[in-house]
Design an enzyme around this catalytic site. Sequence first.
Site, short mmCIF file in Angstrom:
data_model
loop_
_atom_site.label_atom_id
_atom_site.label_comp_id
_atom_site.label_asym_id
_atom_site.label_seq_id
_atom_site.Cartn_x
_atom_site.Cartn_y
_atom_site.Cartn_z
N HIS A 214 0.90 -1.48 0.05
CA HIS A 214 -0.18 0.02 0.29
C HIS A 214 1.20 1.05 0.31
O HIS A 214 0.54 2.44 -0.21
CB HIS A 214 -1.13 0.02 1.52
CG HIS A 214 -2.14 -0.93 0.63
ND1 HIS A 214 -1.85 -2.46 0.40
CD2 HIS A 214 -2.97 -0.63 1.48
CE1 HIS A 214 -3.00 -2.70 0.72
NE2 HIS A 214 -4.10 -2.16 0.40
N SER A 218 -0.43 -0.85 -6.39
CA SER A 218 -0.05 -2.33 -7.42
C SER A 218 0.77 -1.28 -8.17
O SER A 218 0.31 -0.68 -8.61
CB SER A 218 -1.48 -2.94 -7.60
OG SER A 218 -2.28 -3.28 -6.17
N LYS A 242 -14.84 -7.28 -7.78
CA LYS A 242 -13.77 -8.42 -8.77
C LYS A 242 -13.38 -9.53 -7.74
O LYS A 242 -13.44 -10.48 -8.17
CB LYS A 242 -13.32 -7.81 -10.07
CG LYS A 242 -12.49 -8.68 -11.38
CD LYS A 242 -11.10 -7.48 -11.54
CE LYS A 242 -11.35 -7.95 -12.51
NZ LYS A 242 -9.88 -7.16 -13.27
N ASP A 243 -12.86 -9.24 -6.85
CA ASP A 243 -12.45 -10.30 -6.07
C ASP A 243 -12.63 -11.43 -5.60
O ASP A 243 -12.60 -12.40 -5.68
CB ASP A 243 -11.40 -9.45 -4.75
CG ASP A 243 -9.72 -9.01 -5.06
OD1 ASP A 243 -9.64 -9.15 -5.84
OD2 ASP A 243 -9.43 -8.22 -4.21
N GLU A 286 4.74 -33.44 -2.03
CA GLU A 286 3.51 -33.07 -2.47
C GLU A 286 4.07 -32.45 -4.19
O GLU A 286 5.64 -31.84 -4.32
CB GLU A 286 2.83 -31.71 -1.83
CG GLU A 286 3.36 -32.70 -0.39
CD GLU A 286 1.19 -33.19 0.05
OE1 GLU A 286 0.75 -34.24 -0.83
OE2 GLU A 286 0.43 -32.35 0.29
C1 HEM Z 1 -0.42 -22.57 5.74
C2 HEM Z 1 -0.90 -22.89 6.42
C3 HEM Z 1 -1.10 -23.54 6.45
C4 HEM Z 1 -0.73 -25.23 5.12
C5 HEM Z 1 0.10 -24.28 4.31
C6 HEM Z 1 -1.00 -26.15 5.43
C7 HEM Z 1 -0.64 -27.11 5.67
C8 HEM Z 1 -1.33 -28.51 6.20
C9 HEM Z 1 -0.69 -30.11 4.92
C10 HEM Z 1 -0.46 -30.14 3.86
C11 HEM Z 1 -0.90 -31.27 5.81
C12 HEM Z 1 -1.50 -32.85 6.02
C13 HEM Z 1 -2.75 -32.60 5.82
C14 HEM Z 1 -2.54 -34.83 5.41
O1 HEM Z 1 -2.30 -34.94 4.12
O2 HEM Z 1 -3.28 -35.45 5.98
C15 HEM Z 1 -1.69 -31.04 7.78
C16 HEM Z 1 -2.03 -31.22 8.27
C17 HEM Z 1 -2.13 -30.42 9.34
N1 HEM Z 1 -2.44 -29.44 10.05
FE1 HEM Z 1 -1.91 -27.70 8.75
N2 HEM Z 1 -1.67 -26.36 7.65
C18 HEM Z 1 -1.52 -24.76 8.30
C19 HEM Z 1 -1.79 -24.44 8.95
C20 HEM Z 1 -2.30 -24.99 10.07
C21 HEM Z 1 -2.96 -24.62 10.92
C22 HEM Z 1 -3.15 -22.88 11.35
C23 HEM Z 1 -3.04 -25.69 12.01
C24 HEM Z 1 -3.36 -25.51 13.73
C25 HEM Z 1 -4.62 -24.45 14.29
C26 HEM Z 1 -2.52 -26.73 10.91
C27 HEM Z 1 -2.93 -27.99 11.78
C28 HEM Z 1 -2.53 -29.51 11.44
C29 HEM Z 1 -3.06 -30.06 11.90
C30 HEM Z 1 -3.78 -30.96 12.78
C31 HEM Z 1 -2.42 -31.81 10.95
C32 HEM Z 1 -3.15 -33.10 11.23
C33 HEM Z 1 -3.66 -33.52 10.70
C34 HEM Z 1 -3.87 -34.02 9.37
O3 HEM Z 1 -2.80 -34.66 8.75
O4 HEM Z 1 -5.00 -33.99 8.22
N3 HEM Z 1 -2.76 -26.25 10.18
N4 HEM Z 1 -1.07 -29.18 7.46
#
Ligand code: HEM
Lengths: 416, 262
Positions: A214, A218, A242-243, A286
């Site tokens: 900002h 942009s 638009k968004d 991945e």
């Molecule tokens: C930048 C944001 C985030 C990204 C890119 C991300 C990405 C991921 C990915 C790739 C997995 C594996 C999913 C699977 O194959 O099962 C995962 C699992 C998990 N994430 Fe995140 N996550 C994010 C934010 C968060 C936040 C903020 C929390 C908690 C407050 C969280 C909690 C969990 C938990 C508990 C799992 C395990 C359960 C599972 O595998 O489904 N994630 N996350």
Amino acid sequence: MSSPGSGNRIVQWIEYRLPIFSWLDHTVGSGYPAPKNLNYLWNMGSLAGVALVIQIVTGIVLAMHYVPHGNMAFDSVEHIMRNVNYGWLIRYIHANGASMFFLVVYIHVFRGLYYGSYKYPRELLWWIGLAIMLLMMATAFMGYVLPWGQMSFWAATVITNLFSAIPLIGEPIVTWLWGGFAVDSPTLQRFYSLHYLLPFVIAGVVIVHIWALHTHGSNNPTGIDVKGPQDTLPFHPYYTVKDLFGLGLFLIIFAYWVFYNPNYLGHPDNYIPANPLQTPPHIVPEWYLLPYYAILRAIPDKLGGIVVMGAAIGVLFLIPWLDTSRVRSATFRPIYKQFYWILVADILILGWVGANPPEGYFILIGQLATAYYFLHFIIVMPFVGWFETPRQLPDSIATSVLDKGGGADTAKEGAP
Amino acid sequence: MTGRRPVTFVRPTLAVVAACVALLAAGPSMAAGDVEAPKSPGFSFQGPFGTYDRGELQRGFQVYQEVCSACHSLKYFAFRNLRSIGFDEVQAKAIAAQYEVMGGPDEEGEMFERPAVLADFIPAPFANDNAARAANNGALPPDLSLIVKARAGGEDYVYSLLTGYADPPADVELGEGMDYNPYFGGGQIAMPPPLFEDGVEYADGTKASVDQMARDVTTFLTWAAEPDMEARKRMGIKVMVFLVLMTVLLYMVKRKVWSDVH
Ligand code: HEM
């Protein structure tokens, strides 16, 4: 949201004590002027923000049921899938949401690369964006470890082992990262802690990113500077609507994965519980990490591979200087534009190589594609910038919108 | 890999070496036996509107119960889940009562065997992996709860594997206790062909051909791996219709708002 505090007494009361309404107005309201010629590639920023919020909200719900322990993590994810009300929905949104997040962020970055959004005065904005990308990669990698399937375990093993290549202190560092002498429950627990933390760090850095955005506003498809109010539109209602339309399209694609193909982007091996005694035949990350993985493996030496992989991202920090052209937008750069698309193809090839076992001709293709990647930034970018004659730039954003696509009658060299 | 100094623990060293081997030289071992691409018989649950056929599910459970459960566990399947695949409460309770599970401790602190109830999970055939291996020529029959999601090719793969046993080609030397199956990686599998013509007698009178049993048990195992698939697809339709309508509306609003910009 026109003039802050318009009439409403409560709004006025709050505004007088905390000027949040005028702040909102200057951030995403009618008080924020945006170039009038932004195309749909400029939707990706807001979509990335939405994707981050979706990850945080679903993640917090998952965290209420997930158990970060080597003996229980896999079962707890299956418990979420089977017994928690709509647990399957939350988990499929979270797992596919990571892919959608990377999709829009990568388009966002390639948009910046095409239109020269990293050039003066947006260098810091670009670096902050790259920092977000790095944090996302770390977060997603650690998230992928949490379900504690075979790919989780072995990806964690392979990636943490990279640190052992550091001379002298490599081994102790790896032991320290693991919290033991192998990837095990302590590793899982610290990854979980960080996986919970980093998205909030990302949210903080995103705020700084928007702050920097900002400050100068942009960039736009012509790459020329805004000259006056005739070049801009108030963000609200033009870009809010638009968004929102873009958000609708985004959610349709997102919902397709979640409801109709939820496991396609994952790996079947991650439905096999982690087993330290059995290595899967192919360990692959991945899709969004595949190009880096290909670069890592292109170098036959472990330490060398890490250095080069780091350099692949490091070089992106240098492009404000490596790009020597005075013109921002590739639209007006006939030669560079072609190299741009070759680079895109090169990165897709790297992704394809990363998905395949490093054998036969994949090795050579991976090495050539890696070499070309660096060639693009270190040689092509500066030299094309020096020798290319850009097309004539339009007089202003307003005139470029008037005679769409067509000519620049009265020509001027672009900023800066 | 370069310059790794020896580690004192055996397991991490193994893990590291294995990972590095997989990282830099993976593939050829697996790719060696050309694996046949799974054939697709067409299942009712495939496609965006697909649902499980209740008859197939119940017959599939019968096949699991009478054949596969001799070697394979199904650890995420509870007897209450029988209700979801179309058995009524009385039937489900009767099926559960055929199994003995460990109960207790009672007032004296003793454990005791008792008939299973709906809340119990279906018991595993072996006490642990070692017992399973010992009974299967050293090979471990994997738990089948997630098998359809844990293999590339999913349901088509499982169906093809079950119907794919054949006489080995002349150039294949079978190992001790192994069978030839071109759909299995490497071509040799330690599971003897589990299905035979009329291997089970279906309660609903369906002819128990190998193909029929394979199809039924595959449908059942897909359910076991993804019990909420029908709910997911149903919700998906509603969500999609809503999103498309909303997006069309937003597009029209966008056109309207932008109509004065030129
Ligand atoms: C930048 C944001 C985030 C990204 C890119 C991300 C990405 C991921 C990915 C790739 C997995 C594996 C999913 C699977 O194959 O099962 C995962 C699992 C998990 N994430 Fe995140 N996550 C994010 C934010 C968060 C936040 C903020 C929390 C908690 C407050 C969280 C909690 C969990 C938990 C508990 C799992 C395990 C359960 C599972 O595998 O489904 N994630 N996350």
